[in-house]
Enzyme design. Structure first.
Site, short mmCIF file in Angstrom:
data_model
loop_
_atom_site.label_atom_id
_atom_site.label_comp_id
_atom_site.label_asym_id
_atom_site.label_seq_id
_atom_site.Cartn_x
_atom_site.Cartn_y
_atom_site.Cartn_z
N HIS A 22 3.27 -32.89 19.68
CA HIS A 22 2.93 -33.86 18.63
C HIS A 22 2.59 -35.21 19.25
O HIS A 22 3.31 -35.70 20.12
CB HIS A 22 4.08 -34.04 17.65
CG HIS A 22 4.31 -32.85 16.78
ND1 HIS A 22 3.38 -32.41 15.88
CD2 HIS A 22 5.36 -32.01 16.70
CE1 HIS A 22 3.85 -31.35 15.26
NE2 HIS A 22 5.05 -31.07 15.74
N ASP A 30 -18.43 -36.30 26.83
CA ASP A 30 -19.80 -35.91 27.14
C ASP A 30 -20.09 -36.10 28.63
O ASP A 30 -19.26 -36.61 29.38
CB ASP A 30 -20.81 -36.64 26.24
CG ASP A 30 -20.91 -38.14 26.47
OD1 ASP A 30 -20.56 -38.62 27.57
OD2 ASP A 30 -21.35 -38.84 25.55
N ASP A 64 -3.50 -32.80 14.44
CA ASP A 64 -2.25 -33.46 14.05
C ASP A 64 -2.29 -33.78 12.56
O ASP A 64 -3.13 -34.54 12.10
CB ASP A 64 -2.07 -34.74 14.87
CG ASP A 64 -0.67 -35.31 14.78
OD1 ASP A 64 0.06 -34.98 13.82
OD2 ASP A 64 -0.30 -36.09 15.67
N MET A 74 -16.58 -42.59 19.44
CA MET A 74 -16.93 -43.91 19.94
C MET A 74 -18.11 -44.46 19.14
O MET A 74 -19.16 -43.81 19.07
CB MET A 74 -17.32 -43.82 21.42
CG MET A 74 -17.75 -45.13 22.05
SD MET A 74 -18.52 -44.91 23.69
CE MET A 74 -17.23 -44.12 24.61
N TYR A 113 -12.30 -46.14 25.29
CA TYR A 113 -11.91 -45.97 26.70
C TYR A 113 -10.40 -46.16 26.88
O TYR A 113 -9.76 -45.39 27.60
CB TYR A 113 -12.66 -46.94 27.60
CG TYR A 113 -14.13 -46.62 27.81
CD1 TYR A 113 -14.64 -45.34 27.66
CD2 TYR A 113 -15.01 -47.62 28.19
CE1 TYR A 113 -15.98 -45.06 27.87
CE2 TYR A 113 -16.35 -47.36 28.41
CZ TYR A 113 -16.83 -46.08 28.25
OH TYR A 113 -18.16 -45.81 28.46
N TYR A 131 -23.27 -40.34 22.61
CA TYR A 131 -22.03 -40.55 21.86
C TYR A 131 -21.40 -39.22 21.45
O TYR A 131 -20.86 -39.07 20.38
CB TYR A 131 -22.28 -41.47 20.64
CG TYR A 131 -22.75 -42.83 21.08
CD1 TYR A 131 -21.84 -43.77 21.52
CD2 TYR A 131 -24.10 -43.15 21.09
CE1 TYR A 131 -22.29 -45.02 21.97
CE2 TYR A 131 -24.54 -44.38 21.53
CZ TYR A 131 -23.62 -45.32 21.97
OH TYR A 131 -24.05 -46.54 22.42
N ASN A 133 -18.71 -37.88 22.47
CA ASN A 133 -17.30 -37.87 22.86
C ASN A 133 -16.43 -37.77 21.63
O ASN A 133 -16.75 -38.35 20.58
CB ASN A 133 -16.94 -39.18 23.58
CG ASN A 133 -17.81 -39.43 24.78
OD1 ASN A 133 -17.79 -38.68 25.73
ND2 ASN A 133 -18.59 -40.51 24.72
#
Length: 136
Positions: A22, A30, A64, A74, A113, A131, A133
């Site tokens: 958890h 990417d 979660d 991002m 980041y 983008y 990610n």
């Protein structure tokens, strides 16, 4: 050989997700993401896209349910209020896997980041979409 596990899930990735608990986060990065500079644990998944890995992971890895937004992308630097095209695919996969709508949080590049540096692991993919990610 294990049955029922998508072959895009490497033994190393399977081991890492088995160790997670958890509150632990996983970055699907990417091809442009500085994974080696950011991550304490980096798993290579070159040649695989983030949507392909996300689909396979969500068969094994629960999102979660204790957080409002269990997925993070991002924000675009060029157009911060506009979605990146690949996000629609992320949304479709997330919604399908959980059976309901999953809210994806958008955070600024350097905040992303920072969050990635604290993640349990980073999966460095061959994703070429800008983008592309995702933190789950």
């Amino acid at each position: 050989m294990l049955k029922g596990i998508d072959p895009v899930i490497s033994p190393e990735l399977l081991h890492v997700i088995a160790l997670m608990g958890h509150g632990d986060e996983l970055v699907l990065a990417d091809a442009n993401f500085p994974a080696e500079a950011m991550g304490k644990r980096v798993i290579r998944a070159d040649g695989h896209s983030v949507p392909t890995l996300l689909t396979a992971l969500l068969k094994l890895f629960p999102l979660d349910s204790f957080v409002e937004k269990p997925a993070i992308v991002m924000k675009r630097v060029d157009q911060p209020t506009e979605p990146a095209p690949v996000w629609a695919e992320f949304q479709r996969i997330l919604d399908h896997a959980d059976g309901n709508h999953i809210t994806i949080e958008r955070i600024e590049r350097f905040a992303f980041y920072e969050r990635a540096q604290k993640a349990f692991a980073i999966v460095a993919t061959g994703e070429r979409a800008l983008y592309g990610n995702l933190i789950i």
